[in-house]
Design an enzyme around this catalytic site. Sequence first.
Site, PDB file in Angstrom:
ATOM      1  N   ARG A  75       0.836  -1.133  -0.013  1.00  0.00           N
ATOM      2  CA  ARG A  75      -0.012  -0.083  -0.068  1.00  0.00           C
ATOM      3  C   ARG A  75       0.827   1.266   0.149  1.00  0.00           C
ATOM      4  NH1 ARG A  75      -3.465   2.307   4.423  1.00  0.00           N
ATOM      5  NH2 ARG A  75      -5.244   3.547   3.292  1.00  0.00           N
ATOM      6  N   HIS A  79       0.262   4.312  -2.801  1.00  0.00           N
ATOM      7  CA  HIS A  79      -0.024   5.522  -2.360  1.00  0.00           C
ATOM      8  C   HIS A  79       1.187   6.648  -2.483  1.00  0.00           C
ATOM      9  CE1 HIS A  79      -3.354   5.419   0.830  1.00  0.00           C
ATOM     10  NE2 HIS A  79      -3.479   4.248   0.248  1.00  0.00           N
ATOM     11  N   ASN A 107      -3.815   8.710   4.516  1.00  0.00           N
ATOM     12  CA  ASN A 107      -2.873   8.347   4.986  1.00  0.00           C
ATOM     13  C   ASN A 107      -2.873   8.411   6.530  1.00  0.00           C
ATOM     14  OD1 ASN A 107      -1.886   8.015   2.219  1.00  0.00           O
ATOM     15  ND2 ASN A 107      -0.506   9.868   2.242  1.00  0.00           N
ATOM     16  N   HIS A 206      -6.349  -6.072  -2.540  1.00  0.00           N
ATOM     17  CA  HIS A 206      -7.022  -6.226  -1.422  1.00  0.00           C
ATOM     18  C   HIS A 206      -7.181  -7.748  -0.944  1.00  0.00           C
ATOM     19  CE1 HIS A 206      -8.881  -1.978  -1.232  1.00  0.00           C
ATOM     20  NE2 HIS A 206      -7.525  -1.798  -1.006  1.00  0.00           N
TER      21      HIS A 206
END
Length: 331
Positions: A75, A79, A107, A206
């Site tokens: 992740r 990001h 975040n 996910h």
Amino acid sequence: MAKYLGFYLILVMLRLAMAFAGFLNETCYDDDDTTGGPLRADEYLDSCPAAEAIVFSGVEKAVFGDPRMAASLLRLHFHDCFVNGCDASVLLDDVGSFVGEKTAAPNLNSLRGFEVIDAIKSDLESVCPGTVSCADILAMAARDSVVLSGGPGWDVQKGRRDSLEASKSAANNNIPGPNSGVPTLVAKFQNVGLTLTDMVTLSGAHTLGKARCSTFSARLNGPEINVDFMESLQQLCSESGTNTTLAELDLVTPATFDNQYYVNLLSGEGLLTSDQALVSGGEQTHKIVESYAVDTMIFFEDFRKSMLKMGRLNPLIGKKGEIRRNCRAVN
């Protein structure tokens, strides 16, 4: 150097496996899918030959100690790349008047794994000072997290440099939220140069990780939800009495990188609104979900390609940016 010998052997076997897979699927890829442009897989072959082994060692230690860390490191890379490209801006701390991205809404109290990157960077600096960028560490750590969780491997393209700035506003605007529908998801991905297919494919990350009750509360009363699944989530969140309680994004194989995420979606068991929207939000995304649910290898190959594509988003190269000594601050 001796302590990394075992990891050299693992990487050699991984590359042989990827080369064989590439040979078998040679006609399936366009040149744009497999070339790194200004980035190169062998960037550190001469300047820091132990780089990949050191990163792998650090990720392995972290994931074996906390299996959820695999999702967290994956992740971090996502990001990072969605905010002005893959330049490690996500790692910069707020210092004085400098505002980083860690306090942006997507975040804050959510991203984790920074200390793992710190430890890897420290090891690299002791062996190859001022050589391996934090942006490349994030890319390699994401790949290694997938591999260590049972997913596909790929030869990470390297040569990114680290940013001198960050953008909290871009982090707030660019990163898709958990309650997004398909039109919003597609728009966010297209904004950075990724396609609808990339969106569905990368959502498959996910299959690992957890989410807080606060991120899927709207889902509990939404459409296309399995009743038993909904009741189990309601019980989990109500018993804790707090929105910070965590639920598995994939209840069936939560620590394994596989295609179970897509199987869950077809059963109405997507945890986030943005997950289940891939089935309920249109025929195009639904068909891709179905294809991944029935064939793990199709998902793995597409995921590999989409990760390489995402990793090439607006890298800083040449004399742009710098190689940070500390990933949390500019030199």
